[in-house]
Design an enzyme around this catalytic site. Structure first.
Site, PDB file in Angstrom:
ATOM      1  N   ASP A  12       3.533  -1.734  -5.867  1.00 15.03           N
ATOM      2  CA  ASP A  12       4.715  -1.856  -5.013  1.00 15.03           C
ATOM      3  C   ASP A  12       5.586  -0.606  -5.105  1.00 15.03           C
ATOM      4  OD1 ASP A  12       6.472  -3.010  -3.269  1.00 15.03           O
ATOM      5  OD2 ASP A  12       7.237  -4.519  -4.665  1.00 15.03           O
ATOM      6  N   GLY A  13       6.238  -0.265  -4.005  1.00 17.15           N
ATOM      7  CA  GLY A  13       7.219   0.825  -4.023  1.00 17.15           C
ATOM      8  C   GLY A  13       6.818   2.049  -3.225  1.00 17.15           C
ATOM      9  N   ASN A  14       5.710   1.977  -2.487  1.00 16.90           N
ATOM     10  CA  ASN A  14       5.284   3.135  -1.687  1.00 16.90           C
ATOM     11  C   ASN A  14       6.353   3.521  -0.663  1.00 16.90           C
ATOM     12  OD1 ASN A  14       2.905   2.803  -3.035  1.00 16.90           O
ATOM     13  ND2 ASN A  14       1.706   2.129  -1.280  1.00 16.90           N
ATOM     14  N   HIS A  29       2.148   5.597   1.200  1.00 14.46           N
ATOM     15  CA  HIS A  29       0.855   4.929   0.994  1.00 14.46           C
ATOM     16  C   HIS A  29      -0.220   5.950   0.615  1.00 14.46           C
ATOM     17  CE1 HIS A  29       2.625   1.256   2.212  1.00 14.46           C
ATOM     18  NE2 HIS A  29       2.716   1.527   3.497  1.00 14.46           N
ATOM     19  N   LEU A 123     -17.181  -0.789 -14.466  1.00 21.52           N
ATOM     20  CA  LEU A 123     -15.955  -1.482 -14.054  1.00 21.52           C
ATOM     21  C   LEU A 123     -16.095  -2.102 -12.663  1.00 21.52           C
ATOM     22  CD1 LEU A 123     -12.352  -0.454 -14.547  1.00 21.52           C
ATOM     23  CD2 LEU A 123     -13.112  -0.635 -12.194  1.00 21.52           C
TER      24      LEU A 123
HETATM   25  C1  FPP Z   1       3.525  -1.787  -1.381  1.00 22.32           C
HETATM   26  O1  FPP Z   1       4.478  -0.807  -1.088  1.00 22.32           O
HETATM   27  C2  FPP Z   1       2.182  -1.350  -1.083  1.00 22.32           C
HETATM   28  C3  FPP Z   1       1.385  -1.858  -0.107  1.00 22.32           C
HETATM   29  C4  FPP Z   1       1.784  -2.920   0.809  1.00 22.32           C
HETATM   30  C5  FPP Z   1       0.037  -1.371   0.112  1.00 22.32           C
HETATM   31  C6  FPP Z   1      -0.727  -0.840  -1.064  1.00 22.32           C
HETATM   32  C7  FPP Z   1      -1.521   0.276  -0.580  1.00 22.32           C
HETATM   33  C8  FPP Z   1      -1.805   1.399  -1.260  1.00 22.32           C
HETATM   34  C9  FPP Z   1      -1.446   1.599  -2.672  1.00 22.32           C
HETATM   35  C10 FPP Z   1      -2.471   2.547  -0.607  1.00 22.32           C
HETATM   36  C11 FPP Z   1      -3.869   2.384  -0.254  1.00 22.32           C
HETATM   37  C12 FPP Z   1      -4.645   1.474  -1.146  1.00 22.32           C
HETATM   38  C13 FPP Z   1      -5.938   1.597  -1.328  1.00 22.32           C
HETATM   39  C14 FPP Z   1      -6.696   0.640  -2.155  1.00 22.32           C
HETATM   40  C15 FPP Z   1      -6.622   2.731  -0.713  1.00 22.32           C
HETATM   41  P1  FPP Z   1       5.601  -1.129  -0.011  1.00 22.32           P
HETATM   42  O2  FPP Z   1       5.198  -0.471   1.254  1.00 22.32           O
HETATM   43  O3  FPP Z   1       5.841  -2.595   0.063  1.00 22.32           O
HETATM   44  O4  FPP Z   1       6.818  -0.392  -0.666  1.00 22.32           O
HETATM   45  P2  FPP Z   1       8.356  -0.766  -0.520  1.00 22.32           P
HETATM   46  O5  FPP Z   1       8.544  -2.124  -1.118  1.00 22.32           O
HETATM   47  O6  FPP Z   1       9.040   0.310  -1.323  1.00 22.32           O
HETATM   48  O7  FPP Z   1       8.692  -0.685   0.944  1.00 22.32           O
END
Ligand code: FPP
Length: 226
Positions: A12-14, A29, A123
């Site tokens: 979480d946190g992208n 992302h 893994l």
């Molecule tokens: C949450 O951050 C993340 C996601 C909804 C998607 C996770 C995806 C990735 C880590 C990238 C690609 C993954 C793979 C396996 C290639 P958010 O967008 O909810 O962040 P925020 O809460 O700060 O808005």
């Protein structure tokens, strides 16, 4: 040090990472995908057998279409690269989630990599993709009924989960300071230890992963006993 067999992560946190840099969410992302690679390597080096990553939830379809498309594209790229890495590293790919309505291009790549890595003994990366825990439990209950089960027990229901052979995660990590499960592995998390860190997912490093493992090793798990 006691090492968990199965670690599951809510990445979480992208979005916040991107926002802090005045970048589009997709840049977050993309940086998150790099963190996935680091974590995979760290998990392998630590001797973890199963790593479940929450890549896309059943609720994520409500995001703007542009972001969904970007995420799907990233997934495709990751699957391509993973197909190559998996051969080198003996990784196995599993998916937890519903196929509908994932795009055909993704499903085709998934099927290819899952089949190509099924015999690998290293893994297991279990990608939770179009995943919802309530949906998994309902799916399992319906599958059990369809199979003619008359009376459900925990052991019987487990046989109809997406991966009956996936051990319950001993450790669940969530990044970005949020402290909730968000429809992730509700059945499997009954006795999991939780590790919350304020670090945003794109900043998650090998060191952060090791810190979570160290915290886990210091906990005493009693499973309701004394
Ligand atoms: C949450 O951050 C993340 C996601 C909804 C998607 C996770 C995806 C990735 C880590 C990238 C690609 C993954 C793979 C396996 C290639 P958010 O967008 O909810 O962040 P925020 O809460 O700060 O808005």
């Amino acid at each position: 040090m006691s090492i968990p067999k199965h670690v599951a992560i809510i990445m979480d946190g992208n979005g916040r990472w991107a926002k802090a840099r005045r970048l589009p969410r997709l840049a977050g992302h993309q940086a998150g995908a790099k963190a996935v690679e680091r974590t995979l390597k760290a998990a392998q080096e630590a001797g973890i057998s199963f790593l479940t990553l929450y890549a896309f939830s059943t609720e994520n379809w409500t995001r703007p279409q542009e972001e969904i498309n970007g995420l799907m594209q990233l997934l495709e790229q990751t699957l391509d690269r993973y197909g190559e890495d998996a051969a080198k590293n003996n990784f196995r790919l599993w998916i937890s989630g519903a196929r509908e309505p994932l795009p055909q291009a993704i499903l085709g790549k998934i099927d290819k990599v899952v089949a190509a890595t099924a015999h690998h003994t290293g893994l297991t990366l279990n990608l939770a993709l179009n995943y919802g825990a309530r949906q998994e439990i309902i799916h399992a209950a319906n599958a059990a009924l369809n199979a003619g089960e008359k009376f459900l027990t925990a052991d019987i229901l487990r046989r109809y989960l997406y991966h009956p052979d996936l051990p319950d995660p001993e450790l669940i990590i969530r990044t970005s300071g949020e402290e909730r499960l968000s429809n992730f592995l509700l059945w499997q998390a009954a006795y999991s230890e939780f590790y919350f860190t304020p670090v945003l997912w794109p900043d998650f490093t090998e060191k952060e992963f090791q810190a979570a493992l160290t915290a886990y090793a210091a906990r005493t798990r009693r499973f309701g006993g004394v």
